[in-house]
Design a protein around this motif. Sequence first.
Motif, PDB file in Angstrom:
ATOM      1  N   LEU A 228      28.141 -17.028  55.800  1.00 61.61           N
ATOM      2  CA  LEU A 228      27.176 -17.141  54.709  1.00 61.61           C
ATOM      3  C   LEU A 228      25.787 -16.718  55.183  1.00 61.61           C
ATOM      4  CD1 LEU A 228      28.299 -20.527  53.097  1.00 61.61           C
ATOM      5  CD2 LEU A 228      28.721 -18.223  52.252  1.00 61.61           C
ATOM      6  N   PHE A 229      25.434 -17.123  56.392  1.00 63.80           N
ATOM      7  CA  PHE A 229      24.126 -16.768  56.955  1.00 63.80           C
ATOM      8  C   PHE A 229      24.023 -15.259  57.144  1.00 63.80           C
ATOM      9  CE2 PHE A 229      21.193 -16.297  60.614  1.00 63.80           C
ATOM     10  CZ  PHE A 229      20.065 -16.898  60.063  1.00 63.80           C
ATOM     11  N   LEU A 230      25.071 -14.641  57.680  1.00 67.16           N
ATOM     12  CA  LEU A 230      25.071 -13.192  57.898  1.00 67.16           C
ATOM     13  C   LEU A 230      25.038 -12.434  56.579  1.00 67.16           C
ATOM     14  CD1 LEU A 230      27.665 -12.998  60.802  1.00 67.16           C
ATOM     15  CD2 LEU A 230      25.220 -12.532  60.968  1.00 67.16           C
ATOM     16  N   THR A 231      25.745 -12.959  55.577  1.00 63.89           N
ATOM     17  CA  THR A 231      25.716 -12.324  54.257  1.00 63.89           C
ATOM     18  C   THR A 231      24.293 -12.336  53.697  1.00 63.89           C
ATOM     19  OG1 THR A 231      27.995 -12.961  53.802  1.00 63.89           O
ATOM     20  CG2 THR A 231      26.640 -12.395  51.909  1.00 63.89           C
ATOM     21  N   GLY A 232      23.614 -13.479  53.838  1.00 66.26           N
ATOM     22  CA  GLY A 232      22.226 -13.574  53.374  1.00 66.26           C
ATOM     23  C   GLY A 232      21.317 -12.589  54.080  1.00 66.26           C
ATOM     24  N   LEU A 233      21.476 -12.452  55.402  1.00 69.23           N
ATOM     25  CA  LEU A 233      20.663 -11.490  56.149  1.00 69.23           C
ATOM     26  C   LEU A 233      20.961 -10.057  55.718  1.00 69.23           C
ATOM     27  CD1 LEU A 233      20.717 -12.896  59.812  1.00 69.23           C
ATOM     28  CD2 LEU A 233      18.840 -12.988  58.167  1.00 69.23           C
ATOM     29  N   ALA A 234      22.242  -9.769  55.473  1.00 68.36           N
ATOM     30  CA  ALA A 234      22.609  -8.415  55.052  1.00 68.36           C
ATOM     31  C   ALA A 234      21.977  -8.065  53.713  1.00 68.36           C
ATOM     32  CB  ALA A 234      24.132  -8.294  54.980  1.00 68.36           C
ATOM     33  N   VAL A 235      21.969  -9.020  52.783  1.00 65.18           N
ATOM     34  CA  VAL A 235      21.341  -8.792  51.476  1.00 65.18           C
ATOM     35  C   VAL A 235      19.849  -8.536  51.644  1.00 65.18           C
ATOM     36  CG1 VAL A 235      20.743  -9.862  49.268  1.00 65.18           C
ATOM     37  CG2 VAL A 235      23.063 -10.084  50.168  1.00 65.18           C
ATOM     38  N   LYS A 236      19.193  -9.351  52.477  1.00 65.57           N
ATOM     39  CA  LYS A 236      17.755  -9.171  52.710  1.00 65.57           C
ATOM     40  C   LYS A 236      17.475  -7.819  53.357  1.00 65.57           C
ATOM     41  CE  LYS A 236      16.818 -14.126  53.229  1.00 65.57           C
ATOM     42  NZ  LYS A 236      16.419 -15.203  54.184  1.00 65.57           N
ATOM     43  N   CYS A 237      18.376  -7.396  54.255  1.00 63.79           N
ATOM     44  CA  CYS A 237      18.190  -6.102  54.915  1.00 63.79           C
ATOM     45  C   CYS A 237      18.262  -4.962  53.908  1.00 63.79           C
ATOM     46  CB  CYS A 237      19.253  -5.937  56.003  1.00 63.79           C
ATOM     47  SG  CYS A 237      19.130  -4.393  56.940  1.00 63.79           S
ATOM     48  N   VAL A 238      19.247  -5.028  53.002  1.00 63.17           N
ATOM     49  CA  VAL A 238      19.376  -3.990  51.978  1.00 63.17           C
ATOM     50  C   VAL A 238      18.171  -4.016  51.038  1.00 63.17           C
ATOM     51  CG1 VAL A 238      20.750  -3.210  50.013  1.00 63.17           C
ATOM     52  CG2 VAL A 238      21.890  -3.984  52.090  1.00 63.17           C
ATOM     53  N   GLU A 239      17.706  -5.239  50.700  1.00 60.78           N
ATOM     54  CA  GLU A 239      16.547  -5.364  49.817  1.00 60.78           C
ATOM     55  C   GLU A 239      15.301  -4.722  50.432  1.00 60.78           C
ATOM     56  OE1 GLU A 239      16.267  -9.542  49.224  1.00 60.78           O
ATOM     57  OE2 GLU A 239      17.395  -9.510  47.353  1.00 60.78           O
ATOM     58  N   SER A 240      15.198  -4.793  51.750  1.00 62.30           N
ATOM     59  CA  SER A 240      14.006  -4.265  52.421  1.00 62.30           C
ATOM     60  C   SER A 240      14.044  -2.753  52.589  1.00 62.30           C
ATOM     61  CB  SER A 240      13.846  -4.921  53.796  1.00 62.30           C
ATOM     62  OG  SER A 240      14.905  -4.531  54.674  1.00 62.30           O
ATOM     63  N   SER A 241      15.196  -2.150  52.310  1.00 63.30           N
ATOM     64  CA  SER A 241      15.339  -0.713  52.470  1.00 63.30           C
ATOM     65  C   SER A 241      14.883   0.016  51.218  1.00 63.30           C
ATOM     66  CB  SER A 241      16.807  -0.365  52.758  1.00 63.30           C
ATOM     67  OG  SER A 241      17.013   1.029  52.693  1.00 63.30           O
ATOM     68  N   THR A 242      14.182   1.099  51.410  1.00 61.59           N
ATOM     69  CA  THR A 242      13.749   1.912  50.258  1.00 61.59           C
ATOM     70  C   THR A 242      14.866   2.829  49.773  1.00 61.59           C
ATOM     71  OG1 THR A 242      12.893   3.617  51.762  1.00 61.59           O
ATOM     72  CG2 THR A 242      11.355   1.898  51.035  1.00 61.59           C
ATOM     73  N   GLN A 243      15.950   2.935  50.546  1.00 58.22           N
ATOM     74  CA  GLN A 243      17.045   3.825  50.186  1.00 58.22           C
ATOM     75  C   GLN A 243      18.145   3.123  49.375  1.00 58.22           C
ATOM     76  OE1 GLN A 243      16.753   7.069  50.923  1.00 58.22           O
ATOM     77  NE2 GLN A 243      14.780   6.538  51.851  1.00 58.22           N
ATOM     78  N   GLY A 244      18.103   1.786  49.368  1.00 58.09           N
ATOM     79  CA  GLY A 244      19.145   1.053  48.665  1.00 58.09           C
ATOM     80  C   GLY A 244      20.394   0.843  49.494  1.00 58.09           C
ATOM     81  N   HIS A 245      20.414   1.355  50.726  1.00 59.01           N
ATOM     82  CA  HIS A 245      21.520   1.126  51.640  1.00 59.01           C
ATOM     83  C   HIS A 245      20.977   1.216  53.060  1.00 59.01           C
ATOM     84  CE1 HIS A 245      21.320   5.539  51.326  1.00 59.01           C
ATOM     85  NE2 HIS A 245      21.730   5.534  52.581  1.00 59.01           N
ATOM     86  N   VAL A 246      21.749   0.744  54.026  1.00 62.10           N
ATOM     87  CA  VAL A 246      21.284   0.742  55.421  1.00 62.10           C
ATOM     88  C   VAL A 246      22.406   1.240  56.322  1.00 62.10           C
ATOM     89  CG1 VAL A 246      19.616  -1.126  55.123  1.00 62.10           C
ATOM     90  CG2 VAL A 246      21.977  -1.676  55.695  1.00 62.10           C
TER      91      VAL A 246
END
Length: 283
Positions: A228-246
């Motif tokens: 659950l923690f890793l899923t949350g970090l992954a979502v935040k990482c995608v949110e921080s990307s200007t490309q919509g993916h990482v």
Amino acid sequence: ALPIFLKDWSKSCGINNSIGGYYTSYAVNIMWIYYLVQKGVIPYIDPLSIPQSLVDCKDYNPQYVPIFPPEIEVDAAKREAMFRQMGELLVGFYAFYCFEFDWDRNVITLNRSGEPTLKEDLQWNDVPVVQGKKTTRYLQCIEDPYEDNLNLGRHVGDGRRWKVLQELYKGLLSLLKDPYGSSCVFSVTDQSATVAKDGDAPKTMLEAEAEGGATSAPGRNPTTDDMLFLTGLAVKCVESSTQGHVSEADLRAYITAESTGRGAEALAAALNAWRWDHFVRKI
């Protein structure tokens, strides 16, 4: 979070495999929503009343909604209550389709509220309909909310029907009697094969651990909290990307740079259990 889990479980046990004649992830999601509506957990909403808000959407940087409310991260009591409710709903899902839902007469559908929809209401019966090279069956019926007269379980024949029921029964029994570390429904207990010794057949991680042998990598397995923690970090990482993916490198760097150090530890545990591509699919 639970639909993600059910998607993973159904793929792991083989009943989410449309090429093999079973369900799709779409069908499994409809099963979950139907169960919640029938139990009064969520209100019924007519699918056709939902606006097609994304048809003409030109925004290529959508804002992702967190899987869990932010306060869950800091409030231990709320987190515990949420996990307890998730557990009860999960057990209820298996029990509902094992003992309450009438597979012989009823249809899983989001198209109507109130009384259960019967197969005979849709003129769906147990006699297969052959159209050219295609055969439509109605042994297990999941009505598509948007396409008329389409059964999402149309490829499930007699043998596959018993396979689906067997996996539901097995999942319920395992949830009720087995500890988390050995329950068949959790993906952490369904690892891909480990590296075997020369001449030996590959073993799952649990088999290797039971025999005291080495697994594919040293260290512990991931917990539910880790995932659950890793899923949350992954979502935040995608949110921080200007490309919509990482990229893989960006996601690894983001997780391991998490300030408390928990991200690196959780990632190491996850990669002890799965290859990178399996891990990404699970989160």
